[in-house]
Design an enzyme around this catalytic site. Structure first.
Site, PDB file in Angstrom:
ATOM      1  N   GLU A 108     110.646  48.390  -3.026  1.00 46.23           N
ATOM      2  CA  GLU A 108     110.179  48.207  -4.403  1.00 46.23           C
ATOM      3  C   GLU A 108     110.866  49.145  -5.385  1.00 46.23           C
ATOM      4  O   GLU A 108     111.199  48.758  -6.502  1.00 46.23           O
ATOM      5  CB  GLU A 108     108.659  48.377  -4.482  1.00 46.23           C
TER       6      GLU A 108
ATOM      7  N   HIS B 265      95.862  44.679  -1.479  1.00 47.76           N
ATOM      8  CA  HIS B 265      96.216  43.358  -1.993  1.00 47.76           C
ATOM      9  C   HIS B 265      95.327  42.910  -3.147  1.00 47.76           C
ATOM     10  O   HIS B 265      95.389  41.774  -3.574  1.00 47.76           O
ATOM     11  CB  HIS B 265      96.160  42.304  -0.873  1.00 47.76           C
TER      12      HIS B 265
END
Lengths: 326, 376
Positions: free
Chosen positions: A62, A131
Site C-alpha cells: 500500500e 475490514h
C-alpha cells in the site's frame, strides 16, 4: 436528461470509465483491480477496455501504491489508487499524510498532486477484523487533503469524476454497504459541485446530518419520526474537507435542533467538528445542544456485535427525542 | 577485512591517488579514458567547491543562521561522480544530504539554505529548468525512493525511455543512505521498480552510520547484495573514488535509459562530519575510524592523481580561490535573507480554493491588523 438506474458500484465504474475516456493520463492502480475487477468489482471490465498500463494490478504494497502514484503524478499522470479495505490504508498512511498532502505546499504551488485514493469504508457487511473501519477523521484532520464520501449512485458517478479532475489529492471514501444500492444516475448533468453539502429531505423540527452509509439510516429515522409526528430534515454532508456549512446552518436556523450521526467513534471525529462549528455559528438559533450519535470509542467490534456498535434508526430517534426534550 | 577490501569492489584510484583499477573495474576503464582533462578538472573543482559550501553552511548553523545542517563533508566523490554521469533529461530524487548533487544540477545553494533556515519546506521548483529536474529534499527516510519509482513508471508508460535514442531517453536517479535502506519504502520501491522495469538507478551512499547506529546493526549482508533479491543488477563501488563513482553511474544510467530496467549501486563512503549539526559523533565512533577514512579523502586522492597527470599549481590555486568566493557569496546572500510574510503559511495548501484556509487567513490578517499600527 439521460437517466438510468444503476447500483452504486456500477455508477462508480461508469464514472471511472468516463474520466479515463476523457483523459488518457488517468490511470487506475490497486490490488486485484485488473483481471478480478477489484474485490467489490468496481473496476470490472476496465482493464479489458483500457489495457494493463491504465488499470494496473499492482504488487501488494500500500505504501508503494501511494508512493508511486505520487511519482506518476509528478510525471503528468492522474492516478486513482484503490485501497482494498479501509483497515489496509494504514501502511500507506505515511505516504498520504507526510508526502501526498504536503507536496503542493512544499513546492509553493509549482507542483500539483492530482491523486485520488479510493477507500471502501464502514461497516454493515459482517466482515472480519480490519475490514470495517471508519478512518475519515485521520484524513479530514490533515491539511492538504480533500475528503469526500458519496452516498448515492448519482454522486458516485459524478463525484469520482470531479475528484479525478481536482488538482488536489482527494481521499474518496466509498460506503461499502452501499455498493449494491440502486439509484437513478443522470449521466448528462452533474447536480452540484464536489464540495457541496445537500439537503436530501425537508423537515421543520430537527436537522439530521451525516455522511456515507449513514445517510440512508438518517432517512429511515426521518420516516419513522414522521409517523410519530416529528418532521426531520436530512442533510448529506458529502464533503468532509472542506465542509459546506451553508445548507447545514440554513437548516439549523430553521429547526433549532441538530443531530449528527456517523459510524466512526465520536471522539475527535468529523461529527464533533461539524457540531462544534454549528454551535459557534448558529448558537442563538439553537433550542438544544447539537447531539452526536456515533460508533463507540472502541475498536470496531467482531462482526456479531456490529449491530450494537453501529448507530441505527432507533439510536438516532433516541437522540431526536433528547433534542426535543430541551 | 573492511568493506573497502571487498575483492568485488569497483575502484580505479588507490587511496594514494594512483590509477590502479581493481579486476571489477576493468570494464569501466574505457569510460574513464574517454574523459577529457577538462572533465577531470571539473570533477575536482566540483568537490572542492562543494566542500567549501558545506563548511560555510556548517559555520552558518553554528552562528545561529540555520536551524540545522546535514553536512556532505567526505561524500563529495560519490555525489560528484554519480551526478556528472546523469544527462540533462534525467530526473534526480535526493534525500537531504545531496547538496553536491543539487548544486551541480543547478539548484542555487541559497535555496538549500532557505530550507535549513526555516524559510520554506522545499526551497526550489523541480519543474524550473534551471534546477536540472532535481526534486526537493525528502526528510522522511526512503519516501522518495517510491516517488522516483513512480516517476520511472511514468517514463515507461509514456515511452520516454528505451526508444534507442540516447538524446531523448530519460532515466531516474534516486539517492538514499544506509539508514534509509532499513525502511520498508525502499523495499517497496525496489519491488515496483523491478515489476515495471523502471529506468532507474538506486544510488545508495553507505556513509557507515545512521546517526549513531552503524551499518552492521542494520544489515548482516552487504547492502548491494539485497538487489539480487529483486532481480536487479547491482554492484559496490568505492564512493571516495570520483572516477569509479562516475563510471559505474554512467553505465548504469545508460543501461536504464536504454530500457534494461533498474540498477542499484552501493557507494562505500564516510561522512566525516556529524549526521546533522544536532549530534556529536565523538559519542558513537572512534577517532581511529575517522582517521582511517581521512586517509581516503576523495579530494586529496583526486588531487594527487591530477598532479601525476601534470595539472599545474595555478589550477589548484584557481580552484581554491573560486571555492572561497563561492562560499563567501553564500554567506553574504544568507545573511541578506529576510523573513517571510505570514500569509505564506496559508498559500498553496491546496491548488483550488479551500474555504477553511481562506477563512483562517482572513482571520489572522484582521487579528494582526487590530493591534495598534498593525502587524500584518
Amino acid at each position: 436528461m439521460s437517466a438510468e438506474v444503476l447500483p452504486f458500484a456500477k455508477a462508480l465504474s461508469a464514472g471511472l470509465a468516463a474520466a479515463m475516456d476523457a483523459d488518457d493520463h488517468v490511470l487506475l492502480m490497486g490490488e486485484d483491480i485488473g483481471r478480478l475487477g477489484g474485490v467489490f468489482r468496481v473496476t470490472e471490465g476496465l482493464q479489458a477496455r483500457f489495457g494493463e498500463q491504465r488499470v494496473i494490478d499492482s504488487p501488494l504494497a500500500e505504501s508503494g501504491l501511494v508512493g508511486t502514484a505520487i511519482g506518476l503524478a509528478m510525471a503528468g499522470f492522474r492516478p486513482v489508487v484503490e485501497i482494498q479495505f479501509d483497515g489496509f490504508v494504514f501502511p500507506a498512511f505515511d505516504q498520504i499524510t507526510t508526502q501526498l498532502a504536503k507536496f503542493t505546499n512544499r513546492h509553493e504551488g509549482a507542483l500539483q498532486m492530482p491523486v485520488v485514493i479510493r477507500i471502501p469504508y464502514g461497516g454493515h457487511i459482517g466482515a472480519v477484523e480490519h475490514h470495517q473501519e471508519s478512518p475519515e477523521a485521520y484524513f479530514a484532520h490533515t491539511p492538504g487533503l480533500r475528503v469526500v464520501s458519496p452516498a448515492s449512485p448519482n454522486d458516485a458517478y459524478w463525484m469520482i469524476q470531479d475528484a479525478i479532475a481536482s488538482p488536489d489529492p482527494v481521499i474518496f471514501l466509498e460506503p461499502k454497504a452501499k455498493y449494491w444500492l440502486k439509484g437513478e444516475v443522470d449521466t448528462a448533468e452533474r447536480a452540484m459541485p464536489l464540495h457541496a453539502s445537500r439537503r436530501v429531505r425537508q423537515g421543520t423540527d430537527v436537522t439530521l446530518v451525516g455522511h456515507g452509509a449513514m445517510v440512508t439510516t438518517l432517512l429511515q429515522a426521518a420516516a419513522l419520526a414522521e409517523a410519530e409526528g416529528t418532521s426531520c430534515e436530512v442533510i448529506d454532508v458529502r464533503s468532509l474537507s472542506p465542509v459546506d456549512y451553508g445548507p447545514i446552518l440554513d437548516s439549523v436556523r430553521r429547526t433549532g435542533r441538530m443531530v449528527y450521526a456517523q459510524e466512526a467513534p465520536g471522539f475527535a471525529s468529523v461529527g464533533s467538528e461539524i457540531a462544534a462549528t454549528v454551535m459557534e455559528k448558529a448558537f442563538f438559533a439553537l433550542e438544544s445542544p447539537v447531539l452526536r450519535v456515533s460508533g463507540f470509542d472502541v475498536p470496531f467490534p467482531p462482526a456479531k456485535l456490529e449491530g450494537q456498535f453501529l448507530p441505527d434508526a432507533d439510536r438516532i430517534l433516541e437522540a431526536v427525542d433528547r433534542a426535543l426534550a430541551y | 577485512m573492511t568493506p573497502l577490501d571487498d575483492p568485488d569492489i569497483v575502484r580505479v584510484l588507490t587511496a594514494e591517488g594512483t590509477f590502479a583499477p581493481t579486476p571489477q573495474a576493468e570494464r569501466y576503464v574505457p569510460l574513464i579514458e574517454a574523459l577529457s582533462d577538462t572533465d577531470l578538472e571539473t570533477f575536482y573543482r566540483d568537490m572542492v567547491i562543494s566542500r567549501a559550501f558545506d563548511r560555510q553552511a556548517t559555520n552558518l548553523q553554528r552562528q545561529g543562521q540555520l536551524a540545522l545542517w546535514p553536512p556532505s563533508y567526505g561524500q563529495e566523490a560519490a555525489q560528484v561522480g554519480s551526478i556528472r554521469a546523469a544527462r540533462a533529461q534525467d530526473h534526480i530524487f535526493p534525500s537531504y544530504r545531496e547538496h553536491v548533487v543539487a548544486t551541480i544540477r543547478g539548484v542555487d545553494p541559497v535555496d538549500i539554505i532557505r530550507l535549513m533556515r526555516g524559510l520554506t519546506h522545499g526551497g526550489w521548483d523541480p519543474t524550473d529548468a534551471r534546477n536540472g529536474n532535481t526534486h526537493v529534499y525528502t526528510l522522511v527516510l526512503g519516501s522518495h525512493t517510491l516517488h522516483a519509482a513512480g516517476y520511472g513508471m511514468g517514463l515507461v508508460f509514456d515511452k520516454r525511455c528505451g526508444t534507442g535514442d540516447p538524446e531523448q531517453d530519460a532515466a531516474v536517479m534516486v539517492y538514499y543512505g544506509d539508514g534509509a535502506s532499513s525502511q520498508g519504502d525502499v523495499h517497496e520501491a525496489m519491488v515496483f521498480a523491478a515489476s515495471y522495469q523502471t529506468p532507474q538507478v538506486f544510488f545508495l551512499q553507505n556513509n557507515q552510520w545512521a546517526i549513531s547506529v552503524p551499518v552492521a546493526t542494520q544489515s548482516r549482508a552487504p547492502l548491494y547484495q539485497r538487489a539480487a533479491g529483486y532481480g536487479m543488477p547491482s554492484l559496490r563501488v568505492d564512493g571516495n573514488d570520483v572516477l569509479a563513482s562516475y563510471a559505474v553511474s554512467k553505465l548504469a544510467l545508460d543501461e536504464a535509459r536504454a530500457g534494461s530496467g533498474p540498477r542499484a549501486i552501493e557507494a562505500m563512503t564516510y561522512r566525516m562530519g556529524a549526521h546533522t549539526t544536532s549530534d556529536d559523533p565523538t559519542k558513537y565512533r572512534t577517532s581511529d575510524e575517522e582517521e582511517s577514512w581521512a586517509r581516503r579523502d576523495p579530494i586529496a586522492r583526486m588531487r594527487t592523481y591530477l598532479e601525476g597527470r601534470g595539472a599545474s599549481e595555478t589550477f589548484f590555486e584557481g580552484v581554491d580561490a573560486e571555492a572561497r568566493d563561492y562560499a563567501d557569496d553564500v554567506r553574504v546572500r544568507t545573511n541578506a535573507l529576510g523573513g517571510i510574510p505570514v500569509d505564506t503559511m496559508f498559500a498553496h495548501v491546496y491548488s483550488d480554493r479551500h474555504p477553511l484556509v481562506e477563512e483562517q487567513r482572513q482571520w489572522l490578517a484582521d487579528y494582526e491588523a487590530s493591534f495598534e499600527g498593525g502587524q500584518a
